[in-house]
Design an enzyme around this catalytic site. Structure first.
Site, PDB file in Angstrom:
ATOM      1  N   SER A 157      -5.309 -11.062   0.649  1.00  0.00           N
ATOM      2  CA  SER A 157      -4.690 -11.565  -0.566  1.00  0.00           C
ATOM      3  C   SER A 157      -3.684 -12.625  -0.162  1.00  0.00           C
ATOM      4  O   SER A 157      -3.272 -12.709   1.002  1.00  0.00           O
ATOM      5  CB  SER A 157      -3.977 -10.415  -1.289  1.00  0.00           C
ATOM      6  OG  SER A 157      -3.084 -10.884  -2.281  1.00  0.00           O
ATOM      7  N   TYR A 165       1.377  -2.550  -1.513  1.00  0.00           N
ATOM      8  CA  TYR A 165       0.284  -3.528  -1.477  1.00  0.00           C
ATOM      9  C   TYR A 165       0.563  -4.627  -0.448  1.00  0.00           C
ATOM     10  O   TYR A 165      -0.297  -4.978   0.365  1.00  0.00           O
ATOM     11  CB  TYR A 165       0.107  -4.127  -2.873  1.00  0.00           C
ATOM     12  CG  TYR A 165      -1.128  -4.974  -3.057  1.00  0.00           C
ATOM     13  CD1 TYR A 165      -2.332  -4.395  -3.437  1.00  0.00           C
ATOM     14  CD2 TYR A 165      -1.095  -6.350  -2.863  1.00  0.00           C
ATOM     15  CE1 TYR A 165      -3.477  -5.168  -3.622  1.00  0.00           C
ATOM     16  CE2 TYR A 165      -2.227  -7.127  -3.042  1.00  0.00           C
ATOM     17  CZ  TYR A 165      -3.412  -6.535  -3.422  1.00  0.00           C
ATOM     18  OH  TYR A 165      -4.539  -7.309  -3.601  1.00  0.00           O
TER      19      TYR A 165
END
Length: 266
Positions: free
Chosen positions: A148, A161
């Site tokens: 990401s 995350y």
């Protein structure tokens, strides 16, 4: 003077994975679904791994008629031994499964932090560990880790995350260094916000964390740092995955293919 090698022709980028076995985690929706369909379209036999049985069955039906095949594999990635076993014999591994919770650190539930790190970092390690013996044995393999922009940049309220994605970047680089002499590449694909259920579910949490209405979250939070003011489509991420499996990407390893709309250019 050594003669230069001929460059690939204009149609050499067509991906042919006939005879190859791929494994994709988080396969029942979003990026995972798009990757399964793309790799099956290239002729691969794809092990579609997810805990969503109904979603996998729908995916299998959707894949009918593609050159490759889709084999649904219901699995909870917190079962690490089962995850490692599932990866045995794979030529292409796509670590995609993920989950998200948006909370300040002082309010972040420790059990959720543990689960996120298990699914998004420890499970990829075990899957890579399970896949490497076959890849090394044949002298070819492709590991693609769906990271990401948060593997390269941090955001508030996403401690688990961000930590998991940063860890995945390091794991991917280590696999690249170890696998290079065996014909195995390992890379990350780093999208910004993708049009997936995972992103859609964040809207309420982001609105609560930032104290703004949900309808303002997309423009004021999610796309604030992106020069390109739209969400990425899952199929665009799947094309990046396909490129990393192609012969043209055989020299590309230990790096991150960033699809962030200019976010990290700031």
């Amino acid at each position: 003077m050594t003669a230069s090698r001929a460059l690939p022709g204009p149609h050499a980028s067509t991906l042919d994975l006939g005879g190859r076995t791929a494994l994709v985690t988080g396969a029942a929706g979003g990026i995972g679904r798009a990757c399964v369909l793309r790799l099956a379209a290239a002729g691969a036999k794809v092990r579609a791994v997810d805990r969503d049985d109904a979603g996998l069955q729908a995916l299998t039906e959707q894949s009918a008629g593609l050159p490759g095949s889709v084999e649904p594999h219901v699995l909870d990635l917190t079962d690490l031994d089962a995850a490692e076993a599932a990866a045995a014999g794979t030529d292409v591994l796509v670590n995609n499964a993920g989950l998200q919770l948006v909370r300040p650190i002082e309010e972040f539930p420790p059990d959720v932090f543990h689960t996120v790190l298990t699914v998004m970092l420890e499970a990829p390690f075990r899957l890579i560990r399970g896949a490497l013996p076959h890849m090394y044995g044949q002298g070819w393999g492709r590991i693609v880790n769906i990271s990401s922009v948060h593997g390269l940049r941090a955001s508030a309220y996403k401690a688990a995350y961000v930590a998991a994605k940063h860890g995945l970047e390091g794991l991917s680089k280590t696999a690249a260094l170890e696998g290079a002499s065996h014909g195995v590449t390992s890379n990350c694909v780093n999208p910004a916000y993708v049009r997936t259920p995972l992103v859609e579910k964040q809207l309420a949490d982001q609105a609560r964390a930032h104290g703004i209405p949900e309808e303002r979250v997309l423009s004021e939070v999610m796309l604030q740092d992106s020069a390109v003011k739209r969400l990425i489509e899952p199929e665009e991420v799947a094309e990046a995955v396909a490129y990393l499996c192609s012969p043209q990407a055989s020299f590309m390893t230990g790096t991150s293919l960033v699809l962030d709309g200019g976010w990290s250019a700031h």
